[in-house]
Design a protein around this motif. Structure first.
Motif, PDB file in Angstrom:
ATOM      1  N   GLU A  12     143.214  38.755 -24.817  1.00 33.26           N
ATOM      2  CA  GLU A  12     143.888  39.723 -25.671  1.00 33.26           C
ATOM      3  C   GLU A  12     145.397  39.650 -25.944  1.00 33.26           C
ATOM      4  N   LEU A  13     145.977  38.545 -25.330  1.00 36.22           N
ATOM      5  CA  LEU A  13     147.548  38.553 -25.678  1.00 36.22           C
ATOM      6  C   LEU A  13     147.879  38.027 -26.870  1.00 36.22           C
ATOM      7  N   PRO A  14     148.885  38.129 -27.501  1.00 32.71           N
ATOM      8  CA  PRO A  14     149.245  37.477 -28.758  1.00 32.71           C
ATOM      9  C   PRO A  14     149.757  35.985 -28.416  1.00 32.71           C
ATOM     10  N   LEU A  15     149.258  35.134 -29.308  1.00 36.87           N
ATOM     11  CA  LEU A  15     149.444  33.808 -29.489  1.00 36.87           C
ATOM     12  C   LEU A  15     150.853  33.267 -28.933  1.00 36.87           C
ATOM     13  N   GLU A  16     151.936  34.076 -29.483  1.00 31.19           N
ATOM     14  CA  GLU A  16     153.264  33.734 -29.042  1.00 31.19           C
ATOM     15  C   GLU A  16     153.609  33.834 -27.613  1.00 31.19           C
ATOM     16  N   ALA A  17     152.886  34.898 -27.111  1.00 30.80           N
ATOM     17  CA  ALA A  17     153.331  34.969 -25.483  1.00 30.80           C
ATOM     18  C   ALA A  17     152.455  33.880 -24.684  1.00 30.80           C
ATOM     19  N   LEU A  18     151.152  33.635 -25.011  1.00 21.22           N
ATOM     20  CA  LEU A  18     150.321  32.651 -24.755  1.00 21.22           C
ATOM     21  C   LEU A  18     150.921  31.338 -24.703  1.00 21.22           C
ATOM     22  N   GLN A  19     151.737  30.980 -25.745  1.00 23.42           N
ATOM     23  CA  GLN A  19     152.347  29.590 -26.108  1.00 23.42           C
ATOM     24  C   GLN A  19     153.374  29.517 -24.956  1.00 23.42           C
ATOM     25  N   THR A  20     154.189  30.428 -24.934  1.00 24.14           N
ATOM     26  CA  THR A  20     155.344  30.491 -23.900  1.00 24.14           C
ATOM     27  C   THR A  20     155.067  30.387 -22.623  1.00 24.14           C
ATOM     28  N   ARG A  21     154.077  31.244 -22.332  1.00 22.78           N
ATOM     29  CA  ARG A  21     153.488  31.311 -20.976  1.00 22.78           C
ATOM     30  C   ARG A  21     153.021  29.969 -20.486  1.00 22.78           C
ATOM     31  N   SER A  22     152.188  29.374 -21.557  1.00 25.53           N
ATOM     32  CA  SER A  22     151.600  27.995 -21.242  1.00 25.53           C
ATOM     33  C   SER A  22     152.555  26.966 -20.717  1.00 25.53           C
ATOM     34  N   ARG A  23     153.762  27.127 -21.493  1.00 23.59           N
ATOM     35  CA  ARG A  23     154.810  26.025 -21.160  1.00 23.59           C
ATOM     36  C   ARG A  23     155.534  26.427 -19.831  1.00 23.59           C
ATOM     37  N   GLU A  24     155.708  27.606 -19.577  1.00 25.67           N
ATOM     38  CA  GLU A  24     156.387  28.120 -18.267  1.00 25.67           C
ATOM     39  C   GLU A  24     155.353  27.599 -17.064  1.00 25.67           C
ATOM     40  N   THR A  25     154.093  27.636 -17.084  1.00 25.74           N
ATOM     41  CA  THR A  25     153.273  27.394 -16.170  1.00 25.74           C
ATOM     42  C   THR A  25     153.280  25.590 -15.845  1.00 25.74           C
ATOM     43  N   LEU A  26     153.400  25.011 -16.895  1.00 28.16           N
ATOM     44  CA  LEU A  26     153.283  23.475 -16.947  1.00 28.16           C
ATOM     45  C   LEU A  26     154.651  23.268 -16.077  1.00 28.16           C
TER      46      LEU A  26
END
Length: 657
Positions: free
Chosen positions: A217-231
């Motif tokens: 349910e989150l916006p793509l931009e937030a998911l993109q940023t969070r994915s890079r953080e988690t990596l």
């Protein structure tokens, strides 16, 4: 053409010429006036004004002068003597001796043309002048209202100069206000957008990484940023945990540390899968928004599971490595380690200087600052040894600072060793490439000779490969002494491409042995490049983002698959080995760019603590163990240990009418 036909043609031609002459003699001619000197403000050689009309025009002209001291001269002629309206008007103005405040309205009543010549005052804008001429003067001329045209010109100029004109100052004020308002709106919109994004990102950080429904349910931009953080987080955690585990294995043995090795291997597998997803999202093949969302949710969930598996082992690992037990002996051993590693520095400096004197800077870029960084790590280690001893003087129960000091010193010494080892490994790698280069070039020459014999059978693929191989051979021969690594890599790559083309034109069985040799060299090249990138990232991981880590993970995956398929499918293995070498090079370049950006954002200090942050020894804002409770030292810094990531920008106008 027959004689009768010629007679008829001549008769017709004579009749046509006669008719044309009669027409020309009978056609009326337009009287034209040459340029003249204006003696009065209103001149009417065309005779289109009666006395009343002349007085009206003269009155308007006089009123303009009385109000604005602007002289308007009006002349009506039948034609412009074959000249362009502009040229006729300018010549008349010149003959009449007009100055800066003289305007001339010239009207050719039978030519159906007019021109306004002179310097229009600055108070009258172009749009106002167009409104006077196009909106009032031209309609009057088209209707034959000659006097009205002169009056309209004078009255329009008068009105524009008396206040109908544009107030430039007011326009500037209004324009400034508009800019300020628009800028404020843009700033506010960006601020709201930034605040909204930060809130969405904060929400993403709080979500359970395995809650796919909430994440979707989150916006793509937030998911993109969070994915890079988690990596970045999981990669740092894996690297830090690996360093801690190696110390534990040396202390307690492989058997006692098996559960932790298993958890770390599982986390590495999960992280590699997550990096593969990130690589797919970053490649040149676009995904739809739904596909991106699905992949990002999968990536975050995969990283979350790996993180939790590491964190699940933290308590047991810390219990095994209770650093307060025999802490004094540990600190003494760390002091000896500092002395031993410090003793290596002069030799490493000499080796680095020797390499710098014989190789271009690009070859040594990955290790050019390794000796300096090793010194920083050792200084940091010494500081922590001293801090650990000071902590041990505290009462029992208040000696926890010694644990953080020992871990930080161990990590710093380990990185100092790695940094100096990288200098020695670089020398070995360069020498290995230099030693192997003659054989590679000889092989490339032989393959070129074989390819020449097969030119009639290889088609475009072989022709292209031969061209590339010749270029690589020339380049490697010219630069092999100063840059053997690049020469070796380029020659191996060109030879592999040429070999594939030759294999397609010859018997596969005869080409297999040659292909195997190329594969071995490609694997050696890939391992060396991956090792250089991995060493660089490990010792600077505090300043490196997800891109470099993604490329490195993909390089390692391609190398692993190349090694697995080397026996059964050497062609595919060779392709994967070359891809691994290329990705490793891209990883190193991305990592270097990331470190430069990291260093640019900080004031140059050269302090040991800054180096420790860059090395990932001290973690800034990413404290280890958040999933199971924060465990960190004061001031927002913590040494990394085993566990998951949670712990570890002049006018004239006129025309026809």
């Amino acid at each position: 053409m027959s004689l009768p036909s010629r007679i008829r043609f001549v008769r017709l031609l004579a009749i046509s010429v006669l008719l044309a002459a009669i027409a020309l003699l009978g056609a009326p001619t337009i009287a034209a006036e040459p340029s003249l000197r204006m003696n009065t403000y209103v001149e009417d050689p065309a005779g289109v004004l009666d006395q009343g009309q002349r007085d009206r025009v003269r009155g308007a002209v006089d009123q303009l002068y009385a109000d604005e001291q602007l002289r308007l001269w009006v002349v009506y002629v039948r034609g412009f003597d074959g000249m362009q309206p502009r040229d006729w008007a300018r010549r008349t103005a010149s003959i009449s001796g007009f100055g800066q405040r003289d305007l001339l309205l010239a009207v050719a009543t039978e030519d159906r043309a007019y021109w306004l010549e002179g310097e229009v005052p600055g108070e009258i804008s172009d749009s106002e002048l167009d409104d006077i001429l196009i909106g009032h003067v031209e309609p009057a001329l088209r209707d034959g209202r000659w006097a009205d045209a002169g009056v309209a010109t004078a009255a329009g100029l008068d009105a524009a100069m008396r206040g109908g004109g544009v107030n430039v100052g007011a326009l500037l004020v209004i324009g400034l206000l508009v800019i300020l308002v628009a800028g404020g709106l843009v700033w506010y919109a960006r601020k709201r957008r930034r605040e909204r994004f930060e809130a969405e990102l904060a929400a993403a950080r709080q979500l359970d990484p395995e809650n796919a429904t909430a994440l979707s349910e989150l916006p793509l931009e937030a998911l993109q940023t969070r994915s890079r953080e988690t990596l970045v987080e999981i990669d740092n955690a894996i690297r830090t945990s690996g360093e801690e585990l190696e110390l534990a294995i040396g202390e307690f043995g492989a058997t006692a540390t098996t559960p932790f090795r298993t958890a770390l291997d599982n986390a590495k597998t999960a992280a590699a899968a997550a990096f593969a997803i990130r690589q797919r999202l970053d490649d040149a093949i676009p995904e739809t928004a739904d596909e991106q969302r699905s992949l990002l949710v999968e990536l975050i969930g995969t990283v979350g599971r790996a993180d939790r598996e590491l964190d699940a082992q933290v308590t047991e690992f810390d219990a095994m490595r209770d650093l307060l037990l025999n802490a004094s002996a540990r600190l003494d051993a760390l002091t000896r380690d500092v002395v031993d590693v410090t003793a290596r520095i002069p030799g490493s400096e000499t080796e680095l200087s020797r390499l710098a004197a014989t190789h271009p800077a690009s070859v040594l870029a990955p290790i050019e600052d390794n000796v300096r960084m090793a010194r920083e790590r050792l200084t940091f280690a010494e500081q922590n040894v001293d801090a650990g001893r000071a902590a041990l003087t505290e009462p029992v129960g208040e000696q926890g600072g010694a644990v953080a000091a020992i871990r930080s010193a161990e990590a710093a010494i380990g990185q100092a060793r790695s940094l100096l080892d990288a200098v020695d490994n670089a020398s070995s790698a360069i020498q290995q490439a230099r030693d192997g280069l003659p054989g590679v070039l000889d092989e490339l020459r032989r393959d070129l000779a074989s390819a020449t014999e097969l030119a009639d059978y290889g088609g475009p693929e072989l022709a292209d490969a031969r061209t590339a191989a010749r270029s690589a051979l020339e380049q490697a021969t010219a630069t092999g002494d100063i840059d053997p690594l690049s020469a070796f890599h380029d020659a191996v790559t060109a030879d592999a491409d040429l070999d594939r083309a030759v294999a397609g034109a010859t018997d596969r069985k005869l080409a297999a042995e040659d292909l195997r040799r190329r594969l071995d060299r490609a694997l050696t090249d890939a391992r060396a490049r991956i090792g250089a990138a991995a060493d660089y990232i490990s010792t600077r991981r505090g300043g490196i983002d997800a891109e470099a880590r993604t490329r490195l993970s993909e390089a390692q995956r391609n190398l692993d698959e190349a090694q697995q398929s080397s026996a059964n499918d050497p062609v595919d293995a060779l392709r994967r080995a070359q891809a691994a070498a290329d990705l490793a090079g891209r990883a190193l370049h991305a990592a270097q760019a990331s470190v430069r950006a990291w260093e640019a954002d900080r004031a140059p200090s050269g302090s040991a603590q800054t180096g420790a942050v860059l090395g990932g020894i001290l973690l800034e804002g990413l404290l280890r163990g958040a999933a199971s409770g924060a465990r960190h030292s004061g001031g927002g810094w913590s040494p990394g240990s085993y566990g998951g990531s949670s712990g570890s920008r002049r006018i004239g106008r006129g025309g026809r009418f």
